[in-house]
Design an enzyme around this catalytic site. Sequence first.
Site, PDB file in Angstrom:
ATOM      1  N   SER A  17     -17.022  -2.208  -8.270  1.00  0.00           N
ATOM      2  CA  SER A  17     -16.116  -2.071  -7.185  1.00  0.00           C
ATOM      3  C   SER A  17     -14.540  -2.294  -7.925  1.00  0.00           C
ATOM      4  O   SER A  17     -13.489  -1.805  -7.217  1.00  0.00           O
ATOM      5  CB  SER A  17     -16.216  -2.629  -5.829  1.00  0.00           C
ATOM      6  OG  SER A  17     -16.666  -4.165  -5.985  1.00  0.00           O
ATOM      7  N   GLU A  64      -4.198  -5.111   7.313  1.00  0.00           N
ATOM      8  CA  GLU A  64      -4.700  -6.363   7.238  1.00  0.00           C
ATOM      9  C   GLU A  64      -5.080  -6.631   5.741  1.00  0.00           C
ATOM     10  O   GLU A  64      -5.505  -5.451   5.209  1.00  0.00           O
ATOM     11  CB  GLU A  64      -5.736  -6.690   8.304  1.00  0.00           C
ATOM     12  CG  GLU A  64      -7.174  -6.011   7.404  1.00  0.00           C
ATOM     13  CD  GLU A  64      -7.064  -4.617   7.561  1.00  0.00           C
ATOM     14  OE1 GLU A  64      -6.394  -3.867   8.018  1.00  0.00           O
ATOM     15  OE2 GLU A  64      -8.039  -4.131   6.749  1.00  0.00           O
ATOM     16  N   LYS A 111     -10.176   0.373  -3.327  1.00  0.00           N
ATOM     17  CA  LYS A 111      -9.635   0.484  -2.280  1.00  0.00           C
ATOM     18  C   LYS A 111      -8.357   1.608  -2.005  1.00  0.00           C
ATOM     19  O   LYS A 111      -7.977   2.300  -1.151  1.00  0.00           O
ATOM     20  CB  LYS A 111      -8.799  -0.985  -2.001  1.00  0.00           C
ATOM     21  CG  LYS A 111      -9.617  -2.037  -1.760  1.00  0.00           C
ATOM     22  CD  LYS A 111      -9.869  -2.523  -0.340  1.00  0.00           C
ATOM     23  CE  LYS A 111     -10.930  -3.582   0.004  1.00  0.00           C
ATOM     24  NZ  LYS A 111     -11.339  -4.526  -1.182  1.00  0.00           N
TER      25      LYS A 111
HETATM   26  C1  LIG Z   1     -12.537  -5.569  -1.083  1.00  0.00           C
HETATM   27  C2  LIG Z   1     -13.397  -5.298  -1.919  1.00  0.00           C
HETATM   28  C3  LIG Z   1     -14.788  -5.374  -1.814  1.00  0.00           C
HETATM   29  C4  LIG Z   1     -15.505  -5.290  -0.370  1.00  0.00           C
HETATM   30  O1  LIG Z   1     -15.038  -4.503   0.441  1.00  0.00           O
HETATM   31  P1  LIG Z   1     -16.003  -3.309   0.814  1.00  0.00           P
HETATM   32  O2  LIG Z   1     -15.515  -2.422   1.941  1.00  0.00           O
HETATM   33  O3  LIG Z   1     -17.203  -3.701   1.284  1.00  0.00           O
HETATM   34  O4  LIG Z   1     -16.250  -2.356  -0.411  1.00  0.00           O
HETATM   35  C5  LIG Z   1     -15.589  -5.356  -2.871  1.00  0.00           C
HETATM   36  N1  LIG Z   1     -15.278  -5.127  -4.040  1.00  0.00           N
HETATM   37  C6  LIG Z   1     -13.689  -5.210  -4.310  1.00  0.00           C
HETATM   38  C7  LIG Z   1     -13.573  -5.276  -5.832  1.00  0.00           C
HETATM   39  C8  LIG Z   1     -12.971  -5.326  -3.288  1.00  0.00           C
HETATM   40  O5  LIG Z   1     -11.624  -5.564  -3.587  1.00  0.00           O
END
Ligand SMILES: *Cc1c(COP(=O)(O)O)cnc(C)c1O
Length: 397
Positions: A380, A113, A91
Amino acid sequence: MINYEPNEHGYWGDYGGRFVPETLVAPLDELTEGYFAVRDDAGFHAELNDLHQNFTGRPSPLYFAKRLTETLGGAKIYLKREDLNHTGAHKINNCLGQILLARGMGKKRIIAETGAGQHGVATATVCALFGLECVVYMGTEDMRRQEPNVFRMRLLGADVRGVDSGSRTLKDAINEALRDWVTNVDTTYYLLGSALGPHPYPLMVRDFQSIIGREAREQIVEKEGRLPDVLVACVGGGSNAIGLFHAFLNDDVRMIGVEAGGRGKTLGEHAARFMSSASVGVLQGTKSYVLQNDDGQIALTHSVSAGLDYASIGPEHAFLHDVSRVEYASANDDDALAAFKTLSETEGIIPALESSHAIAHVIKLAPEMSRDSVMIVNLSGRGDKDINTVREIFANS
Ligand SMILES: *Cc1c(COP(=O)(O)O)cnc(C)c1O
């Protein structure tokens, strides 16, 4: 060859665009103009790259998961380590880009948000970094589930405002943030967290996240001397997935987005927009696949991971789905929890529950592939934020 870029109105094929009240048209035009002014600006990118390196810790490693690979006995698995970024997920890539833009546009007040709180924490972090006022809208149900992130945001100086309407989750928080923006457009920048919302957000967020794939591409060529066979990423709104995929769209590389299968295929029990029950609709400013009932009422969704728990998906993914460039699969709660354990035990890496959905799909797919094939999975985020959720689930099972 397919053109993967949106048109000037922010449409990928039929998807995207701008479905907003009249009062938001001018601010969105101002934002688009501001963004296109810096999109190819060397000075802007030099400052952003400096922050990526020295604040976030980029480039994130591309790590060969040797024990996971051996355990599964098929494709070589590499993890793109977005979990090692400052604040613990991808993020921050988007937040740094947008905060530089907001500052350049002369905005003093930032609103955002958040669902699980990860985007809120990243936004509060970049606001602290630049000394800007920060207001984060969050559903009160999410505030209860993600209490440590609420505390984190407040430590960083953010004003976290609970939203008590609807299902008290992400969708309601977005509505409230949009309402704030309409009222305070002159001073306020809305820092949106995924590849969603009205044009130019899906394009801009995609651009800021695509550093993931650009790095991964260089790293895999260095390590393997060639491009990967498959990319895998989880898909909530779609930003980490498109961030990894984008640099490979014109290559012969298979791509798989993994949605949240929740606890069943019935509407309301999952957040898999491409699984069955979804149809095309408009939600929060953009046209895409939406989980809704026959009357067009937005469906409730469920996932063990708050970050994947959303009724719609970014418009670029809707397009990539329809042109069959990206495949979409789903992993259910149980598979994600099992993958969470597997990665922790085989690699010493505790993944976010969102990322665990991607790992769950890898656990299915890798054994079917040959040992000389190469796979990159986007990790992610890290799982620290999910420890309490997982502890409760394992204690009750
Ligand atoms: C917010 C988040 C996601 C999902 O959001 P995307 O916009 O689909 O990437 C996935 N993995 C993590 C660790 C997140 O914090």
